[in-house]
Design an enzyme around this catalytic site. Structure first.
Site, PDB file in Angstrom:
ATOM      1  N   GLU A 139      -6.106   2.168  13.760  1.00  0.00           N
ATOM      2  CA  GLU A 139      -4.831   2.845  14.011  1.00  0.00           C
ATOM      3  C   GLU A 139      -5.011   4.249  14.600  1.00  0.00           C
ATOM      4  OE1 GLU A 139      -2.423   2.603  10.432  1.00  0.00           O
ATOM      5  OE2 GLU A 139      -1.755   0.609  11.011  1.00  0.00           O
TER       6      GLU A 139
ATOM      7  N   GLU B 208      -2.630  -6.767  10.736  1.00  0.00           N
ATOM      8  CA  GLU B 208      -2.296  -6.425   9.351  1.00  0.00           C
ATOM      9  C   GLU B 208      -0.829  -6.707   9.073  1.00  0.00           C
ATOM     10  OE1 GLU B 208      -3.122  -2.394   8.095  1.00  0.00           O
ATOM     11  OE2 GLU B 208      -4.963  -2.295   9.267  1.00  0.00           O
TER      12      GLU B 208
HETATM   13  C1  GLA Z   1      -2.521   0.813   7.815  1.00  0.00           C
HETATM   14  C2  GLA Z   1      -4.020   0.902   7.797  1.00  0.00           C
HETATM   15  C3  GLA Z   1      -4.644   0.243   6.612  1.00  0.00           C
HETATM   16  C4  GLA Z   1      -3.831   0.447   5.370  1.00  0.00           C
HETATM   17  C5  GLA Z   1      -2.431  -0.044   5.606  1.00  0.00           C
HETATM   18  C6  GLA Z   1      -1.545   0.036   4.406  1.00  0.00           C
HETATM   19  O1  GLA Z   1      -2.040  -0.205   8.579  1.00  0.00           O
HETATM   20  O2  GLA Z   1      -4.613   0.412   8.966  1.00  0.00           O
HETATM   21  O3  GLA Z   1      -5.935   0.775   6.465  1.00  0.00           O
HETATM   22  O4  GLA Z   1      -3.821   1.783   5.040  1.00  0.00           O
HETATM   23  O5  GLA Z   1      -1.859   0.753   6.602  1.00  0.00           O
HETATM   24  O6  GLA Z   1      -0.258  -0.427   4.678  1.00  0.00           O
END
Ligand code: GLA
Ligand code: ZN
Length: 668
Positions: free
Chosen positions: A150, A307
């Site tokens: 991210e 995710e």
């Molecule tokens: C983000 C991060 C993860 C985690 C999630 C939690 O997407 O990439 O490492 O922290 O949020 O929702």
């Protein structure tokens, strides 16, 4: 994509065995098998473990994890760990940290906080990526590289300031060109030497994070910051490619995340992946739009849902549980819009720190005996039966909605006329109409080949960059149809206004002149009236329009500009330009767009199915229709689908079939 990326739907997600004693790992393997989990994203935050000090690398634990997963035939998504820096690096080289908008230089702590222009960070991040690739790149179980995590945020440190000047020299060549681009004559901010240029933060031109005295410099800083992080990505990618030329490389994006120009990023990525975290009240149309945007980044190529949470998040103000069936429905929504993977954050819930209340496949109880696990397991089995049938399936759509990050920055940096104008909301306002109608759309960039579309919708196309007006005009002249709105055609790429009347370079095509723009406060509204009589409320901004050849579709019904045009239609060449001068309530927008859609004969995937979300993907002449019910009401199955096979059950659909909330059918 030329070569096949995945052989099966990747089902799994972020897995951090490094946070657990080894006895737990074998238990994990047993439990995951029950859920048909076939993939794990590992090594996302392990830099400090792999490189405990400047000259020391230790792969013992990662070796074991990879060996275990390989033995179990997992498809491994291998992250490079560079999103959270080791403490020793901050201690020895404080410059690796960021300076924030207020000018505070940060210490060790948190993550996603490396200065993208720090040479030390760059050196160690690419070295780590290279070492990982050298060690694991040829392992056939490693199916995807996941660089960093991210990417986001901004740095305002002195290193970045110097790098910004270099970036500017490349973009503008001369200091005169910079002065002109940023209109620095305003307030006499003219600069004569490159080192008089300072970066725009709270100590200089930045007013607060969202506001600036000179949008030109602030937009350029966004461009520069996005490019800087993209360089970090490319640098790690090259380090990997020295050892592994085959495995696809990605980094996880975040939908409409503002600060990075994802269309530019996607060009450098082999496959797009993204993290979908709707909150309990996010409209399903919004998630659908984000999926379509992620598919659009690489021109329709399928993407990874890297995710999502199986149950709840921790970082929202209210982290509601996903109601039974919702996670499954959300997973299929992603697939319906182009995802080839379903991955969770995370596989086992951590015991401490800020994510201990974040949902996971295995919760704190430590067993498979939970509602969440049962739902994950059920979905896993279903996805297994789908095999590779849906992988890389495509959709061909007739409507394109334009999304542009630089425009996003420009619109929201601009001071006036109305601070409540939010770019993504405006895009969603239009998207939602097509979503409800089940007329599938592509989210497209300003560089797209518009000729592929019957209709191009470009709400709030405030910034018209080089060639864009010509390209749109060609498109319409040759028979294309376009919708645009208030606050369009206003500025060039440096946020300087096109003189000679709004909407600037779109004026001739639209056949109108916008003389003034009224801003309505939240408690104020106006009314629009269609020529056929229906009236609707409008708010936010009201263009005061003169037609110059366009036909009036609707006019204002109150205030001093009552009776003047608000929605217009102009024949231009062989095509049409529709212009909507205000933010009209959804029902009114529906009446307007119904008109456009019927004129263009744009049809829903399945007629008369409002309330259901229906999308289509195609593969080798096979058509897959996804039907989803996101609502509480129970719906009958649309007649057209009766007699066809639901591949999730293997059964033929009968007239008696209904869809309850969160029900899904995939019809071949
Ligand atoms: C983000 C991060 C993860 C985690 C999630 C939690 O997407 O990439 O490492 O922290 O949020 O929702
Ligand atoms: Zn910096």
């Amino acid at each position: 994509m030329t070569k096949k990326v995945f052989q099966r739907i990747l089902y799994g997600g972020d897995y951090n065995p490094n946070q657990w004693p080894e006895e737990v790992w074998s238990e994990d393997m047993r439990i995951f098998k029950e859920a048909a989990i076939n993939s794990a994203t590992i090594n996302v935050f392990s830099w400090a473990k792999i490189q405990p000090s400047e000259e020391e690398y230790n792969f013992t634990e990662l070796d074991k994890i990879i060996e275990l997963l390989s033995k179990e035939n997992y498809d491994i998504v291998l992250a490079t760990s560079t999103a959270a820096l080791p403490a020793w690096m901050f201690k020895k080289y404080p410059e690796v940290g960021r300076t924030d908008f207020e000018g505070r230089h940060h210490k060790f702590g948190q993550r996603h906080n490396a200065c993208p222009n720090s040479l030390v960070y760059q050196k160690y991040a690419s070295r780590l990526a290279g070492k990982l690739a050298e060690r694991y790149g040829l392992n056939p179980h490693v199916k995807c590289w996941h660089i960093n995590n991210e990417y986001g945020g901004e740095c305002f440190c002195e290193t970045c300031e110097k790098a910004f000047r270099v970036w500017l020299k490349e973009r503008y060549g001369t200091i005169e060109a910079v002065n002109k681009a940023w209109n620095l004559e305003f307030w006499g901010h003219t600069v004569y030497e490159w080192d008089e240029i300072v970066l725009p933060n709270a100590l200089s031109e930045g007013i607060d994070y969202e506001n600036t005295a000179f949008a030109g410099i602030s937009i350029d800083y966004r461009r520069f910051n996005s490019d800087s992080m993209l360089n970090n990505f490319k640098m790690e990618r090259e380090a990997i490619r020295n050892f592994d030329q085959e495995t696809p490389i990605t980094t996880n994006l975040m939908g409409t995340y503002k600060l990075l120009d994802y269309f530019k990023w996607a060009k450098e990525m082999d496959i797009v992946s993204w993290d979908n975290y709707p909150s309990y009240n996010t409209p399903t149309s919004y998630s659908a739009m984000c999926h379509d945007l992620m598919r659009g980044l690489k021109d329709g190529q399928s993407f990874m849902l890297m995710e999502q949470t199986p149950s709840q998040q921790n970082w929202q103000p209210y982290n509601s549980l996903k109601r039974p069936g919702k996670m499954r429905a959300q997973s299929y929504q992603a697939i319906a819009h182009g995802a080839d993977t379903v991955q969770f954050f995370q596989l086992r819930r951590s015991i401490g720190a800020c994510e201990k209340f974040h949902g996971a496949v295995i919760e704190h109880v430590g067993t498979e005996n939970t509602r969440v696990f049962r739902e994950v397991a059920e979905l896993g089995k279903e996805l297994t039966t789908l095999g590779d049938s849906l992988l890389e399936a495509v959709s061909t759509n007739k409507v394109g909605i334009v999304f542009d990050w630089e425009n996003y920055w420009g619109v929201e940096y601009t001071s006036g006329p109305n601070k409540d104008l939010k770019y993504v909301d405006q895009i969603h306002h239009y998207y939602e109409y097509f979503y409800k109608k089940n007329i599938p759309v592509d989210m497209i960039s300003v560089d797209s080949d518009f000729s592929k579309y019957d209709l191009v919708v470009a709400p709030v196309l405030y910034m018209i960059k080089e060639q864009l007006a010509e390209r749109l005009s060609e498109y319409v002249k040759n028979g294309g149809h376009m919708i645009t709105t208030f606050m369009s055609g206003i500025v060039n790429e440096s946020d300087n206004v096109y003189l000679g009347g709004y909407p600037g370079p779109l004026r001739e095509m639209a056949g109108i002149w916008v003389e003034e723009i009224d801003a309505l406060a939240p408690e104020q509204t106006n009314t629009i009236a269609f020529e056929t009589g229906e009236e609707y409320e409008c708010q936010l901004l009201c263009d005061i329009i003169h037609t110059e050849g366009a036909e009036v579709v609707a006019h204002y019904a109150s205030d001093f500009y009552s009776d003047t045009p608000v929605i217009t239609k102009n024949e231009f060449g062989k095509g049409t330009v529709w212009y909507n001068g205000t933010h009209v309530e959804a029902e009114g927008l529906k009446q307007f767009l119904d008109l456009v859609v019927s004129e263009r004969s744009l049809t829903p995937i399945v007629e008369q199915a409002e309330g259901l979300e229906i999308t289509k993907r195609m593969k080798n002449d096979k058509e897959f229709i996804f039907v989803l019910n996101n609502n509480k009401e129970i719906y009958d199955i649309p007649k057209k689908l009766v007699g066809k096979k639901n591949i999730l059950t293997g059964k033929m659909i009968t007239e008696k079939d209904t869809l309850a909330q969160f029900d899904v059918m995939i019809i071949e």
